[in-house]
Design a protein around this motif. Structure first.
Motif, PDB file in Angstrom:
ATOM      1  N   LEU A  45     -43.695 -15.725 -38.873  1.00 37.80           N
ATOM      2  CA  LEU A  45     -44.092 -14.498 -38.272  1.00 37.80           C
ATOM      3  C   LEU A  45     -43.060 -13.756 -37.426  1.00 37.80           C
ATOM      4  CD1 LEU A  45     -46.198 -12.159 -37.744  1.00 37.80           C
ATOM      5  CD2 LEU A  45     -47.221 -13.702 -35.870  1.00 37.80           C
ATOM      6  N   THR A  46     -42.307 -14.608 -36.671  1.00 32.66           N
ATOM      7  CA  THR A  46     -41.441 -14.019 -35.795  1.00 32.66           C
ATOM      8  C   THR A  46     -40.188 -13.567 -36.559  1.00 32.66           C
ATOM      9  OG1 THR A  46     -41.886 -15.707 -34.051  1.00 32.66           O
ATOM     10  CG2 THR A  46     -40.073 -14.543 -33.916  1.00 32.66           C
ATOM     11  N   GLU A  47     -39.892 -14.313 -37.396  1.00 31.00           N
ATOM     12  CA  GLU A  47     -38.658 -13.884 -38.500  1.00 31.00           C
ATOM     13  C   GLU A  47     -38.972 -12.566 -39.436  1.00 31.00           C
ATOM     14  OE1 GLU A  47     -37.812 -16.985 -41.268  1.00 31.00           O
ATOM     15  OE2 GLU A  47     -37.464 -18.431 -39.751  1.00 31.00           O
ATOM     16  N   ALA A  48     -40.470 -12.361 -39.602  1.00 29.39           N
ATOM     17  CA  ALA A  48     -40.870 -11.209 -40.314  1.00 29.39           C
ATOM     18  C   ALA A  48     -40.718 -10.127 -39.333  1.00 29.39           C
ATOM     19  CB  ALA A  48     -42.190 -11.393 -40.921  1.00 29.39           C
ATOM     20  N   LEU A  49     -41.307 -10.358 -38.065  1.00 35.32           N
ATOM     21  CA  LEU A  49     -41.227  -9.317 -37.110  1.00 35.32           C
ATOM     22  C   LEU A  49     -39.972  -8.729 -36.789  1.00 35.32           C
ATOM     23  CD1 LEU A  49     -44.028 -10.741 -34.739  1.00 35.32           C
ATOM     24  CD2 LEU A  49     -44.295  -8.615 -36.168  1.00 35.32           C
ATOM     25  N   ALA A  50     -38.949  -9.716 -36.459  1.00 35.41           N
ATOM     26  CA  ALA A  50     -37.576  -9.278 -36.405  1.00 35.41           C
ATOM     27  C   ALA A  50     -37.014  -8.537 -37.362  1.00 35.41           C
ATOM     28  CB  ALA A  50     -36.758 -10.685 -35.874  1.00 35.41           C
ATOM     29  N   ALA A  51     -37.102  -9.008 -38.683  1.00 33.30           N
ATOM     30  CA  ALA A  51     -36.491  -8.445 -39.683  1.00 33.30           C
ATOM     31  C   ALA A  51     -37.035  -6.937 -39.985  1.00 33.30           C
ATOM     32  CB  ALA A  51     -37.033  -9.288 -41.033  1.00 33.30           C
ATOM     33  N   GLU A  52     -38.387  -6.634 -39.519  1.00 30.95           N
ATOM     34  CA  GLU A  52     -38.876  -5.436 -39.674  1.00 30.95           C
ATOM     35  C   GLU A  52     -38.588  -4.486 -38.546  1.00 30.95           C
ATOM     36  OE1 GLU A  52     -40.353  -3.853 -42.075  1.00 30.95           O
ATOM     37  OE2 GLU A  52     -40.569  -5.670 -43.424  1.00 30.95           O
ATOM     38  N   HIS A  53     -37.804  -5.101 -37.492  1.00 36.60           N
ATOM     39  CA  HIS A  53     -37.638  -4.535 -36.335  1.00 36.60           C
ATOM     40  C   HIS A  53     -38.893  -4.061 -35.357  1.00 36.60           C
ATOM     41  CE1 HIS A  53     -33.091  -4.739 -37.677  1.00 36.60           C
ATOM     42  NE2 HIS A  53     -33.543  -4.107 -38.728  1.00 36.60           N
ATOM     43  N   VAL A  54     -39.700  -4.767 -35.436  1.00 36.87           N
ATOM     44  CA  VAL A  54     -41.059  -4.605 -34.772  1.00 36.87           C
ATOM     45  C   VAL A  54     -40.635  -4.634 -33.152  1.00 36.87           C
ATOM     46  CG1 VAL A  54     -43.353  -5.060 -34.222  1.00 36.87           C
ATOM     47  CG2 VAL A  54     -42.414  -5.214 -36.545  1.00 36.87           C
ATOM     48  N   ASP A  55     -41.001  -3.753 -32.545  1.00 34.98           N
ATOM     49  CA  ASP A  55     -41.066  -3.465 -31.075  1.00 34.98           C
ATOM     50  C   ASP A  55     -42.055  -4.492 -30.380  1.00 34.98           C
ATOM     51  OD1 ASP A  55     -40.158  -2.748 -28.507  1.00 34.98           O
ATOM     52  OD2 ASP A  55     -41.608  -1.000 -28.467  1.00 34.98           O
ATOM     53  N   PRO A  56     -41.491  -5.633 -29.647  1.00 35.76           N
ATOM     54  CA  PRO A  56     -42.374  -6.550 -29.143  1.00 35.76           C
ATOM     55  C   PRO A  56     -43.317  -6.141 -28.051  1.00 35.76           C
ATOM     56  CG  PRO A  56     -40.247  -6.969 -28.382  1.00 35.76           C
ATOM     57  CD  PRO A  56     -40.144  -5.945 -29.331  1.00 35.76           C
ATOM     58  N   THR A  57     -43.923  -5.108 -28.072  1.00 37.78           N
ATOM     59  CA  THR A  57     -44.810  -4.500 -26.977  1.00 37.78           C
ATOM     60  C   THR A  57     -46.056  -4.277 -27.470  1.00 37.78           C
ATOM     61  OG1 THR A  57     -44.507  -2.359 -27.444  1.00 37.78           O
ATOM     62  CG2 THR A  57     -42.825  -3.301 -26.183  1.00 37.78           C
ATOM     63  N   ALA A  58     -47.004  -3.654 -26.768  1.00 36.30           N
ATOM     64  CA  ALA A  58     -48.578  -3.553 -27.037  1.00 36.30           C
ATOM     65  C   ALA A  58     -48.270  -2.623 -28.223  1.00 36.30           C
ATOM     66  CB  ALA A  58     -49.336  -3.134 -25.895  1.00 36.30           C
ATOM     67  N   ALA A  59     -47.778  -1.539 -28.453  1.00 38.56           N
ATOM     68  CA  ALA A  59     -47.528  -0.842 -29.746  1.00 38.56           C
ATOM     69  C   ALA A  59     -47.177  -1.568 -31.004  1.00 38.56           C
ATOM     70  CB  ALA A  59     -46.383  -0.005 -29.151  1.00 38.56           C
ATOM     71  N   GLY A  60     -46.576  -2.860 -30.766  1.00 36.40           N
ATOM     72  CA  GLY A  60     -46.126  -3.543 -32.238  1.00 36.40           C
ATOM     73  C   GLY A  60     -47.501  -4.359 -32.482  1.00 36.40           C
ATOM     74  N   ILE A  61     -48.533  -4.504 -31.803  1.00 36.07           N
ATOM     75  CA  ILE A  61     -49.536  -5.441 -32.314  1.00 36.07           C
ATOM     76  C   ILE A  61     -50.060  -5.246 -33.620  1.00 36.07           C
ATOM     77  CG2 ILE A  61     -51.774  -6.319 -31.544  1.00 36.07           C
ATOM     78  CD1 ILE A  61     -50.961  -5.964 -28.506  1.00 36.07           C
ATOM     79  N   PRO A  62     -50.511  -4.023 -34.021  1.00 39.69           N
ATOM     80  CA  PRO A  62     -51.022  -3.770 -35.115  1.00 39.69           C
ATOM     81  C   PRO A  62     -50.034  -4.524 -36.333  1.00 39.69           C
ATOM     82  CG  PRO A  62     -51.128  -1.687 -33.931  1.00 39.69           C
ATOM     83  CD  PRO A  62     -50.340  -2.523 -33.032  1.00 39.69           C
ATOM     84  N   GLN A  63     -48.873  -4.567 -36.071  1.00 41.82           N
ATOM     85  CA  GLN A  63     -47.746  -5.102 -37.193  1.00 41.82           C
ATOM     86  C   GLN A  63     -47.721  -6.382 -37.209  1.00 41.82           C
ATOM     87  OE1 GLN A  63     -46.100  -1.959 -35.143  1.00 41.82           O
ATOM     88  NE2 GLN A  63     -44.266  -1.550 -36.420  1.00 41.82           N
ATOM     89  N   VAL A  64     -48.174  -6.960 -35.876  1.00 43.28           N
ATOM     90  CA  VAL A  64     -48.334  -8.578 -36.119  1.00 43.28           C
ATOM     91  C   VAL A  64     -49.412  -8.842 -36.895  1.00 43.28           C
ATOM     92  CG1 VAL A  64     -49.205 -10.689 -34.502  1.00 43.28           C
ATOM     93  CG2 VAL A  64     -47.554  -8.807 -33.599  1.00 43.28           C
TER      94      VAL A  64
END
Length: 758
Positions: A45-64
């Motif tokens: 999951l972390t690799e996918a989030l980093a690859a998609e440049h997801v902001d690791p804040t509350a705003a990025g929770i839907p993408q998690v």
């Protein structure tokens, strides 16, 4: 991994990728929740989030939660390519069987022998796809996936045709191993219809099991699936009837099409009459009274004279129509003739006889005939609530006892609430809670009434019970009026859906009376008077003349007084005294005496108000008693009897404050202020201030029960328990359960010391 360890891993993986390190606790918690703390899944999951440049804040929770399943599916596919060939069919088999799968069943479904399956399972466990658990009732390990998303990833790769075959095979495996029938049925739900008579039989058996454990929704799901199998022609009628009967427990509107089709298929027969009973009852609950009456009248004509049980039930149904939908003078006359003909000095012990007795009691209560009380008592006192299908009839017995201020009605209502929970009947729960709220209101227990009525509104919104709204809305509105929450009462009355002006049919008299009460307090006196007179017209259309049910005359009298029409006001108030004396229940008679007294001229007020206090003193109607004390005390103050006035007003204040009747409290305080009297301290805190429901919650909480356990024992929602517990904390001056326990121990020790001989 724990949430803390999961957070450390995620932070480390983000750092490795060169992305900003997460600092938001909610984001880290979402990563842990999305993967169940599995380290391999977290990394994926972390690799996918980093690859998609997801902001690791509350705003990025839907993408998690959006990226998580795709990342996990990729990881699972990668793992499966590295594992032995036998692993793929086993994972598919366990995905079909679900968590807790028996390895023998999984092996057979996968086409593997047991040794092959065991070796494959161990490989999958090592790869962190499967995990084992040994339930307390099984010797062999059971198998499941490390996370629901892993199972979903595997299951979604199975083709529809293979999925159908696998679930049908799984159903047969479980059936042959004598597994619980509902576990078998869950697999049949995922198969395609194929005209399999055995599948219909299994689904029908599962529906009976679901009903027995109080889950009509599950039963309806199984029966709907059986209906599309489709069943053999000869079974369709019974299946429709069973499905409609299950659905009417949770959604009356959804039940009608199934019951209607069953009724049409039955043709002239006893079964058609048996179907007519719940079909008509369901239509009446939806305020489709004309259709209900037509169905019941035809059923009555089709019933053999010797079939007394069905005749009792049908007559009970037909006699209930004018009580629920008044406004038919022709039907009213016919009903009065039937009531007279069906009276019996002996109670009937049959189900139908009990229903008929309750409806006759309802008619008597509405006209103010005291014989209603004895008839309702013999049916409901120390008796079970009765089958679900008869609650509409039983409710008239409850109405009679509530209107007569009989304390024992709460026992019957408690039993009805318990039964509704046990059967999973949302419809019955709504009805029982509505009438229990009415009983609490009549006794002046506002918190209990509000809790029951609010819960009934919540359940009623989901069950299409239009008729119940006409009772429930006014009950809650009256509670809110007594509490001083006029804007909330307005919203509650709007929830009933009754237009303004309201038609005079149906149970509109409840809504119209509460509307009049509210309008008067809002200062809209002319509108209030018109609403009170309309309530009287609506109640009279049902033959109503009992002020214990609708005290419209005294309400109109108060409006006339405010409009300066005092002679008319006194005449109207006096007109309520006659039927109140005949019915003789303390609450109704005390109210009629109190209002007649407050509107009287000269010294007549003191005598009438004294009678009101005397009549109410030992009754359960404590709030009405407080009002009588307050008005009597005010009258004595005006007549110069200051000392007795102080005592009466102080006693009234104790009761009003303990019950949260804010407007009455203010009225009494104003009167004391005018009299120059300082109020004494009042019992608004401490153990003596707890209401009956608060005391029950207190006792269970002290005994160590959780909120959920208390809710289950008292048959209320957890939210209701929270409300009562908060009130207990406030009244007892504590902030935690530990303090509650300490307080209970102190109280017990003090009581024990008081009992010790000197």
């Amino acid at each position: 991994m724990s949430a803390e360890a999961s957070a450390s891993l995620v932070i480390g993986e983000f750092a490795k990728s060169g992305s900003p390190e997460p600092e938001d606790d909610d984001f880290l918690s979402a990563c842990w929740s999305a993967t169940g703390g599995n380290p391999l899944l977290l990394k994926e999951l972390t690799e996918a989030l980093a690859a998609e440049h997801v902001d690791p804040t509350a705003a990025g929770i839907p993408q998690v939660y959006a990226l998580g399943p795709r990342a996990i599916a990729r990881r699972v596919a990668m793992w499966m390519r590295r594992l032995p060939p036998s692993c793929a069919p086993l994972t598919c088999a366990i995905a079909v069987l679900g968590d807790g799968a028996d390895l023998g069943h999984a092996a057979e479904l996968a086409g593997l022998d047991r040794d092959e399956a065991l070796q494959a399972a161990k490989s999958l466990e090592h790869a962190q796809i499967l995990h084992t658990a040994v339930p307390s009732d099984a010797l062999d390990p059971r198998w499941g996936f490390v996370h629901p998303l892993v199972r979903a990833a595997v299951y979604e790769e199975i083709t529809p045709a293979d999925c159908h075959r696998a679930h049908r095979t799984a159903a047969h495996l479980l059936r042959d191993s004598q597994a619980e029938i509902e576990k078998v049925a869950l697999h049949l739900l995922r198969t395609l219809p194929s005209g399999d008579a055995e599948a219909v039989t299994l689904l029908w058996s599962a529906a009976r099991s679901a009903l027995a454990r109080g889950s009509p929704e599950a039963a309806a799901t199984y029966l709907r699936r059986a209906l599309v199998e489709p069943p053999p022609t000869g079974d369709r009628l019974d299946l429709l009837f069973a499905l409609g009967s299950a659905m009417r427990r949770v959604d009356s509107a959804a039940a009608v099409p199934y019951l209607t089709e069953a009724h049409e298929l039955a043709g002239p027969s006893r079964q058609r009459v048996e179907i007519a009973l719940p079909l008509g009852d369901t239509l009446l609950a939806l305020r489709r009274a004309e259709e209900a009456l037509a169905i019941w009248q035809q059923a009555l004509a089709d019933t053999a004279p010797q079939d007394t049980e069905l005749l009792y039930q049908l007559n009970a149904c037909i006699l209930s129509i004018p009580l629920c939908e008044p406004g038919r003078p022709d039907l009213r006359q016919d009903i009065l003739g039937r009531v007279a003909a069906l009276r019996s000095p002996k109670p009937s012990e049959s189900t139908g006889g009990r229903y008929l007795d309750c409806v006759i009691a309802g008619h008597d209560a509405v006209i103010g005939d005291p014989r209603a009380v004895v008839r309702a008592q013999r049916v409901l006192h120390d008796a079970p609530a009765g089958p679900s299908d008869g609650q509409m009839s039983l409710s008239f017995g409850w109405l009679a006892l509530i209107s007569a201020d009989r304390r024992e009605v709460l026992g019957s209502l408690d039993a009805a609430v318990e039964q509704a929970h046990r059967q999973g009947s949302v419809n019955d729960l709504t009805g029982a809670l509505a009438y229990r709220a009415m009983a609490w209101l009549h006794q002046g227990n506002l918190d209990e009434a509000a809790a029951d009525a609010s819960e009934a509104m919540h359940t009623g919104d989901a069950s299409s019970l239009d008729l119940r709204r006409l009772v429930l809305g006014p009950v809650l509105a009256e509670v809110q009026i007594e509490q001083g929450a006029l804007s909330r009462a307005q919203t509650t009355l709007e929830w009933t859906g009754v237009p303004d002006p309201a038609p005079l049919t149906g149970l509109m008299y409840y809504v119209l009376y509460s509307r009049s009460h509210l309008l008067r307090l809002q200062g809209r006196t002319t509108e209030a008077l018109n609403a009170a007179l309309a309530a009287g017209a609506s109640f009279s259309a049902a033959g109503g003349d009992n002020p214990a049910i609708v005290p419209w005359r005294s309400e109109a009298a108060l409006c006339l007084h405010l409009l300066g029409r005092d002679e008319e006001a006194r005449t109207m108030a006096d007109a309520e005294l006659r039927p109140a004396r005949y019915w003789s229940a303390p609450r109704a008679l005390g109210r009629a005496l109190r209002i007649a007294g407050t509107l009287s001229e000269g010294d007549a007020d003191v005598g009438l108000l004294r009678q009101a206090v005397t009549r109410l003193e030992g009754s359960p109607a404590r709030l009405e008693y407080a009002k009588a004390l307050a008005d009597y005390g005010a009258a004595l103050r005006r007549h110069g009897v200051r000392s007795q006035a102080r005592t009466l007003l102080s006693d009234a204040l104790d009761i009003a404050e303990a019950r949260g009747a804010a407007p009455l409290v203010q009225q009494i305080l104003d009167e004391l202020h005018v009299a120059g009297i300082r109020p004494r301290r009042h019992a608004v805190t401490g153990p003596q201030s707890l209401t009956p429901s608060e005391q029950r919650v207190f006792d269970l909480a002290v005994a160590g029960h959780t909120n959920r356990e208390i809710a289950q024992q008292l048959f209320v929602t957890a939210k209701t328990v929270e409300v009562h517990l908060s009130s207990v904390y406030r009244k007892l001056g504590v902030t935690s359960r530990r303090q509650l326990g300490a307080l209970a121990e102190q109280t017990h020790a003090a009581a024990h010391a008081a009992d010790e001989p000197e």
